[in-house]
Scaffold this motif. Sequence first.
Motif, PDB file in Angstrom:
ATOM      1  N   GLU A 276       0.679  -1.044   0.039  1.00 20.47           N
ATOM      2  CA  GLU A 276      -0.073  -0.117  -0.280  1.00 20.47           C
ATOM      3  C   GLU A 276       0.856   1.196   0.059  1.00 20.47           C
ATOM      4  OE1 GLU A 276      -2.626  -0.006   3.576  1.00 20.47           O
ATOM      5  OE2 GLU A 276      -3.606  -1.621   2.618  1.00 20.47           O
ATOM      6  N   THR A 277       1.687   1.208   0.569  1.00 15.72           N
ATOM      7  CA  THR A 277       2.635   2.799   0.776  1.00 15.72           C
ATOM      8  C   THR A 277       3.612   2.281  -0.625  1.00 15.72           C
ATOM      9  OG1 THR A 277       3.068   1.851   3.176  1.00 15.72           O
ATOM     10  CG2 THR A 277       4.674   3.514   2.068  1.00 15.72           C
ATOM     11  N   THR A 278       4.040   1.783  -1.374  1.00 20.03           N
ATOM     12  CA  THR A 278       4.659   1.720  -2.063  1.00 20.03           C
ATOM     13  C   THR A 278       3.382   2.766  -3.598  1.00 20.03           C
ATOM     14  OG1 THR A 278       6.485  -0.451  -2.214  1.00 20.03           O
ATOM     15  CG2 THR A 278       5.502   0.167  -4.111  1.00 20.03           C
ATOM     16  N   VAL A 279       2.024   1.628  -3.233  1.00 19.93           N
ATOM     17  CA  VAL A 279       1.088   2.792  -4.071  1.00 19.93           C
ATOM     18  C   VAL A 279       1.349   4.226  -3.757  1.00 19.93           C
ATOM     19  CG1 VAL A 279      -0.876   2.286  -4.980  1.00 19.93           C
ATOM     20  CG2 VAL A 279       0.209  -0.186  -4.356  1.00 19.93           C
ATOM     21  N   SER A 280       1.329   4.183  -2.834  1.00 23.04           N
ATOM     22  CA  SER A 280       0.629   5.865  -2.241  1.00 23.04           C
ATOM     23  C   SER A 280       1.933   6.707  -3.020  1.00 23.04           C
ATOM     24  CB  SER A 280       0.078   5.777  -1.267  1.00 23.04           C
ATOM     25  OG  SER A 280       1.290   5.341   0.454  1.00 23.04           O
ATOM     26  N   ARG A 281       2.612   6.716  -3.179  1.00 20.17           N
ATOM     27  CA  ARG A 281       4.301   7.420  -2.869  1.00 20.17           C
ATOM     28  C   ARG A 281       3.982   9.195  -3.788  1.00 20.17           C
ATOM     29  NH1 ARG A 281       9.607   4.400  -4.173  1.00 20.17           N
ATOM     30  NH2 ARG A 281       9.919   3.983  -2.170  1.00 20.17           N
ATOM     31  N   GLY A 282       2.452   8.415  -4.887  1.00 20.95           N
ATOM     32  CA  GLY A 282       2.710   9.301  -6.206  1.00 20.95           C
ATOM     33  C   GLY A 282       1.709  10.172  -5.734  1.00 20.95           C
ATOM     34  N   LEU A 283       0.855   9.380  -4.539  1.00 18.43           N
ATOM     35  CA  LEU A 283      -1.033  10.553  -3.903  1.00 18.43           C
ATOM     36  C   LEU A 283      -0.268  11.586  -3.072  1.00 18.43           C
ATOM     37  CD1 LEU A 283      -2.812   7.355  -4.156  1.00 18.43           C
ATOM     38  CD2 LEU A 283      -2.325   8.232  -5.804  1.00 18.43           C
ATOM     39  N   GLN A 284       0.939  11.836  -2.586  1.00 16.46           N
ATOM     40  CA  GLN A 284       0.445  12.459  -1.706  1.00 16.46           C
ATOM     41  C   GLN A 284       0.456  13.771  -1.462  1.00 16.46           C
ATOM     42  OE1 GLN A 284       1.254  11.257   1.973  1.00 16.46           O
ATOM     43  NE2 GLN A 284       1.831   9.656   0.922  1.00 16.46           N
ATOM     44  N   GLN A 285      -0.303  14.415  -0.713  1.00 11.31           N
ATOM     45  CA  GLN A 285      -0.413  16.268  -0.860  1.00 11.31           C
ATOM     46  C   GLN A 285      -0.709  17.201   0.338  1.00 11.31           C
ATOM     47  OE1 GLN A 285      -5.104  16.068  -1.942  1.00 11.31           O
ATOM     48  NE2 GLN A 285      -4.292  15.761  -4.381  1.00 11.31           N
ATOM     49  N   ALA A 286      -0.512  18.157   0.171  1.00 14.41           N
ATOM     50  CA  ALA A 286       0.350  18.960   1.543  1.00 14.41           C
ATOM     51  C   ALA A 286      -1.966  19.382   2.437  1.00 14.41           C
ATOM     52  CB  ALA A 286       0.603  20.692   1.096  1.00 14.41           C
ATOM     53  N   ASP A 287      -1.113  19.143   3.404  1.00 18.00           N
ATOM     54  CA  ASP A 287      -2.361  19.671   5.121  1.00 18.00           C
ATOM     55  C   ASP A 287      -3.122  20.842   5.065  1.00 18.00           C
ATOM     56  OD1 ASP A 287      -1.964  16.234   5.503  1.00 18.00           O
ATOM     57  OD2 ASP A 287       0.007  17.616   6.834  1.00 18.00           O
ATOM     58  N   SER A 288      -2.115  21.521   3.945  1.00 17.93           N
ATOM     59  CA  SER A 288      -3.096  23.173   3.571  1.00 17.93           C
ATOM     60  C   SER A 288      -2.918  23.810   2.652  1.00 17.93           C
ATOM     61  CB  SER A 288      -2.098  23.630   4.639  1.00 17.93           C
ATOM     62  OG  SER A 288      -2.278  23.649   6.014  1.00 17.93           O
ATOM     63  N   ARG A 289      -4.010  24.735   2.134  1.00 21.47           N
ATOM     64  CA  ARG A 289      -4.053  24.732   0.668  1.00 21.47           C
ATOM     65  C   ARG A 289      -4.188  26.537   0.626  1.00 21.47           C
ATOM     66  NH1 ARG A 289      -9.253  26.278  -0.603  1.00 21.47           N
ATOM     67  NH2 ARG A 289     -10.660  24.528   0.546  1.00 21.47           N
ATOM     68  N   LEU A 290      -3.806  27.402  -0.484  1.00 18.92           N
ATOM     69  CA  LEU A 290      -3.318  29.012  -0.302  1.00 18.92           C
ATOM     70  C   LEU A 290      -5.250  29.251  -0.210  1.00 18.92           C
ATOM     71  CD1 LEU A 290      -2.039  30.989   0.391  1.00 18.92           C
ATOM     72  CD2 LEU A 290      -1.445  31.426  -2.458  1.00 18.92           C
ATOM     73  N   LEU A 291      -5.907  30.129   0.317  1.00 25.84           N
ATOM     74  CA  LEU A 291      -7.138  30.596   0.171  1.00 25.84           C
ATOM     75  C   LEU A 291      -7.031  31.448   0.062  1.00 25.84           C
ATOM     76  CD1 LEU A 291      -9.979  29.618   0.940  1.00 25.84           C
ATOM     77  CD2 LEU A 291      -9.327  30.920   3.749  1.00 25.84           C
ATOM     78  N   GLU A 292      -6.323  32.780   0.100  1.00 23.38           N
ATOM     79  CA  GLU A 292      -5.962  33.933  -0.172  1.00 23.38           C
ATOM     80  C   GLU A 292      -4.732  34.181  -0.346  1.00 23.38           C
ATOM     81  OE1 GLU A 292      -8.036  38.307   0.260  1.00 23.38           O
ATOM     82  OE2 GLU A 292      -9.007  36.305   1.829  1.00 23.38           O
ATOM     83  N   GLU A 293      -4.583  34.937  -1.440  1.00 22.44           N
ATOM     84  CA  GLU A 293      -3.358  35.700  -1.411  1.00 22.44           C
ATOM     85  C   GLU A 293      -3.329  37.342  -1.408  1.00 22.44           C
ATOM     86  OE1 GLU A 293      -1.121  35.176  -5.446  1.00 22.44           O
ATOM     87  OE2 GLU A 293      -0.695  33.034  -4.663  1.00 22.44           O
ATOM     88  N   ALA A 294      -2.020  37.564  -0.514  1.00 25.56           N
ATOM     89  CA  ALA A 294      -2.281  39.110  -0.404  1.00 25.56           C
ATOM     90  C   ALA A 294      -2.152  39.921  -1.513  1.00 25.56           C
ATOM     91  CB  ALA A 294      -0.915  39.035   1.149  1.00 25.56           C
ATOM     92  N   GLU A 295      -2.411  40.591  -1.877  1.00 24.22           N
ATOM     93  CA  GLU A 295      -2.462  41.617  -3.308  1.00 24.22           C
ATOM     94  C   GLU A 295      -2.389  43.126  -2.964  1.00 24.22           C
ATOM     95  OE1 GLU A 295      -6.220  41.280  -5.154  1.00 24.22           O
ATOM     96  OE2 GLU A 295      -5.786  39.242  -5.493  1.00 24.22           O
ATOM     97  N   GLY A 296      -2.269  42.989  -1.682  1.00 19.97           N
ATOM     98  CA  GLY A 296      -2.180  44.076  -1.718  1.00 19.97           C
ATOM     99  C   GLY A 296      -1.462  44.726   0.194  1.00 19.97           C
ATOM    100  N   ALA A 297      -0.608  45.548   0.280  1.00 19.13           N
ATOM    101  CA  ALA A 297      -0.514  45.703   2.219  1.00 19.13           C
ATOM    102  C   ALA A 297      -1.071  46.848   2.919  1.00 19.13           C
ATOM    103  CB  ALA A 297       1.348  45.754   2.349  1.00 19.13           C
TER     104      ALA A 297
END
Length: 634
Positions: free
Chosen positions: A400-421
């Motif tokens: 199972e681990t060998t098969v799942s090598r290519g399925l890893q994803q981050a636990d977080s995703r970018l919700l909103e980028e900073a466009e200004g300050a």
Amino acid sequence: MNVQPVTRQPSIGPSMRQAAAQPAEPDDDEIDLLALAGTLWRGKWWIALAMALFVAVAGYYAFAVAEPKYRATSSLVLEVQGPNVVDLEQVVSGVSTETSALNTELEVIRSRRLIAELVDELNLTDTPEFNPTLREDPRWSVGALIDRARDAIGLPAETAPPPTEEEIRRGAIGAARQAISVAQQRNTYIFEISATTGSRDLSAEMVNALARIYIEDQIAQKFEATDQAVDWLSERVRELEVELRAQEDAVKELRAESEAATPEAVAALTAQVRDQRDRVDRAEAALAEAEARRAALVEARETGPEALLSLADDPLLERIAEREGPESAAFAERAAELVDRATAERARAASQLASLRDALASLEARVERQSGDLIQLQQMERELQATRALYETFLSRLKETTVSRGLQQADSRLLEEAEGARQVEPRRARILGLAGILGLMVGAGLILLREALRNHFRTAEDLEKRTGYTVIGQIPLMPIKARDKLIDYLNDKPTSAAAEAIRNLRTSVLMSNVDAPPRVIMVTSSVPNESKTSTAIALAHNLVGLGKKVLLLEGDIRRRTFSQYLDHAPTGGLMAVLGEDKPLSEVIVHEPRLGADVLMGEKTKVNAADLFASEKFHALLETARETYDYIIID
């Protein structure tokens, strides 16, 4: 004398016989807020000037001196439930939703490792804000002043070696960590990454780059963890396979060496052991019986023929005794034969018992040996089954681990980028507001300090020290809105602080002369509006409460304020009595709320000092003494 020092509470003391009075009661810790507010109001223009000065200085700093700072913010959302591409259990679990785990992720984002990647990616060492060596030397600084002082006295200037690139990089990392903050939105799984710098574009670029670095680091960490898991599982599978083969060979060898070590065979041998033990028990009983019979025969033969005949129960022995007599040789020979026969029976029983015991020991040894082999075999089979199950589990996990090598994803995703300050420093409104508050506090403090330095009496102790008279009572201002409410207040609030102060004053006055307590009490002061009338009425009210008969005499013939406190209009007054126009009994008014008799004052052109020093007034007091316990003169 009614003395009213400038204290938190007015202080009242009589002018007569102060030497015999009680010591002054200590002030309480109450603050006269009205007096304090009045003091501040009188200095309002100075306070306003202080506020204006502070606001002007703060405005100059906020608009002309302070460097602006800009903050940009980007958002990350934590993926609590990741997508299941295949139905395989994950090797590397996601981030826990516990508070401690979330706080750990916040610290990971600000870790030196990720900040170092940010510094290298954005080349922050080339930015003056993060590299002090690129900044212009300030015109005024502590170091510059020290160098000028050293030049002035002829000392050589201290020169530090230039920092290395690694030191510059470490300084930039520390400065970047100080500029970046991470927070979690309340009751959500959203992280906010903020950067505060002197550039709008740099702040936004920093938070976006750090969010991307954090996500990429999560994926890299999962790939690394998966590779480590594959390597470890592969090694463990090989070890378990070797162990499994060895355990299988050991089980086969033990089965071949053991004597049909099965639970059924061990149970059959156990049943044989129980049967053999029963035989041994019967043989032991037979041996004991044979030994007892032989011993009894030997004892009976030695005892006499009668005992032997009774015990032996042998017909031949009985016929011999009848035919030849118990003393004959045939009788003795038969008796010996019976003893020998009993001895032989005992020997046979002993031999049989020994044979049975040997057979029992052999069976027990066999049972013990086969039981031990069976236990060992069962233990080895359980270990074999456990090892086989563990081997199959690890082998499945490895696949199972060998098969799942290519399925890893981050636990977080970018919700909103900073466009200004947005500008966050200096906070001009807050600076001006705090400056105004500080100016208000400083101005008020100066006004209060000036008031505190004024040469006025503040406490009863100061008054006693300066005058040499003892203050025997301090009465607080009574919270009444009108003078006609005074008597109602005394009746409704018998436990108030003012009522307690009046009781203390009454006790001090009456105890001023223990042998001859004063019966005529005058309340007076040097200036108007010091609550003489209120004190006199309160003192009369207190004495009436003791069951005394009290006359309250209005001696202030100029202002005549009794009518503002009492309900009844008089039909005459003090001047009518002294002028002998009316007797005392006709002009006295009884005040039911107060419980005392009142003699009102009257307007006259006669000098007050001459009036009260006259013999008629003296005679009036003597006449009143005969009727009243106490006379109080206002």
